[in-house]
Design an enzyme around this catalytic site. Structure first.
Site, PDB file in Angstrom:
ATOM      1  N   HIS A 184       0.811  -1.216   0.000  1.00 13.58           N
ATOM      2  CA  HIS A 184       0.000   0.000   0.000  1.00 13.58           C
ATOM      3  C   HIS A 184       0.845   1.268   0.000  1.00 13.58           C
ATOM      4  O   HIS A 184       0.337   2.355  -0.278  1.00 13.58           O
ATOM      5  CB  HIS A 184      -0.947   0.005   1.209  1.00 13.58           C
ATOM      6  CG  HIS A 184      -2.322   0.494   0.885  1.00 13.58           C
ATOM      7  ND1 HIS A 184      -2.562   1.579   0.076  1.00 13.58           N
ATOM      8  CD2 HIS A 184      -3.535   0.028   1.258  1.00 13.58           C
ATOM      9  CE1 HIS A 184      -3.864   1.778  -0.026  1.00 13.58           C
ATOM     10  NE2 HIS A 184      -4.483   0.846   0.664  1.00 13.58           N
ATOM     11  N   ASP A 190      -2.443   1.892  -4.575  1.00 12.61           N
ATOM     12  CA  ASP A 190      -3.706   1.783  -3.848  1.00 12.61           C
ATOM     13  C   ASP A 190      -4.632   0.820  -4.574  1.00 12.61           C
ATOM     14  O   ASP A 190      -4.280   0.229  -5.597  1.00 12.61           O
ATOM     15  CB  ASP A 190      -4.369   3.156  -3.680  1.00 12.61           C
ATOM     16  CG  ASP A 190      -4.591   3.878  -5.009  1.00 12.61           C
ATOM     17  OD1 ASP A 190      -4.647   3.193  -6.059  1.00 12.61           O
ATOM     18  OD2 ASP A 190      -4.717   5.109  -4.993  1.00 12.61           O
TER      19      ASP A 190
END
Length: 209
Positions: A184, A188
């Site tokens: 992350h 995303d």
């Protein structure tokens, strides 16, 4: 793996890919090939992943010095279970530029040499993204662990027949669950979704792989 789970904030996505068009194309292609060169579904899926990550370069590379460093080419790591236990992940260099036939030949060669302990050093250098395929083990979905310093791993399961509605009609179609495990810090969910949907779209047009 401990380092990966400790340092990488993973997120996970999955999608179901209709493999009917890909398998039909593969069967037609195999009728033209000698037995030793015939394709398996994994070759088509690997090529689709390689092309998809070329189109979504945010997941093709490494996390280094607190930032994402994109790879110069697609070095597709292929997770191989070894006869004595454990895993190796040799890479297919420039995987996005290979034909499906070339991917198949390279895959057979890498698996054989990995299990025979005959990999070259260049083939074990850091891949830019890894694929793990557990379909031949009967697993329907695999959510893997990202191999640092990579930022993404694609998991492929077993092709199974499932009821699917196509143009308003219900029928049984061959489908595979494709998953993404990603860092992350580098990407995303929207970026990850683009990778999986691009892979799906490519497999619906197998003649263009």
């Amino acid at each position: 793996m401990s380092r990966s789970k400790r340092e990488i904030p993973h997120f996970y996505l999955s999608t179901t890919v209709d493999m009917a068009a890909a398998l039909e194309w593969m069967r037609a292609r195999n009728r033209e090939l000698p037995l030793s060169a015939r394709l398996v579904p994994a070759a088509l899926m690997l090529k689709a992943v390689a092309l998809a990550v070329r189109k979504v370069p945010e997941l093709n590379g490494h996390w280094a010095d607190d930032g994402f460093v994109p790879a110069e080419d697609v070095r597709l790591g292929v997770a191989v279970s070894l006869r004595g236990g454990g895993l190796a992940a040799p890479s297919l260099a420039h995987a996005d530029t290979l034909s499906v036939d070339e991917v198949m030949a390279a895959l057979k060669d890498l698996v054989a040499r990995a299990r025979g302990g005959r990999l070259r050093a260049s083939e074990t250098a850091d891949p830019s993204l890894t694929v793990t395929n557990l379909g031949d083990q009967g697993v329907e979905a695999v959510f893997g662990v990202v191999y640092p310093p990579q930022v993404a791993l694609v998991g492929l399961g077993r092709i199974v027949g499932r009821p699917v509605a196509v143009n308003g009609l219900l029928g049984v179609r061959p489908v595979v669950t494709a998953t993404l495990s990603a860092d992350h810090r580098a990407a995303d969910g929207a970026t990850g979704a683009r990778l999986l949907t691009t892979m799906d779209r490519l497999l619906q047009q197998p003649e263009e792989l």
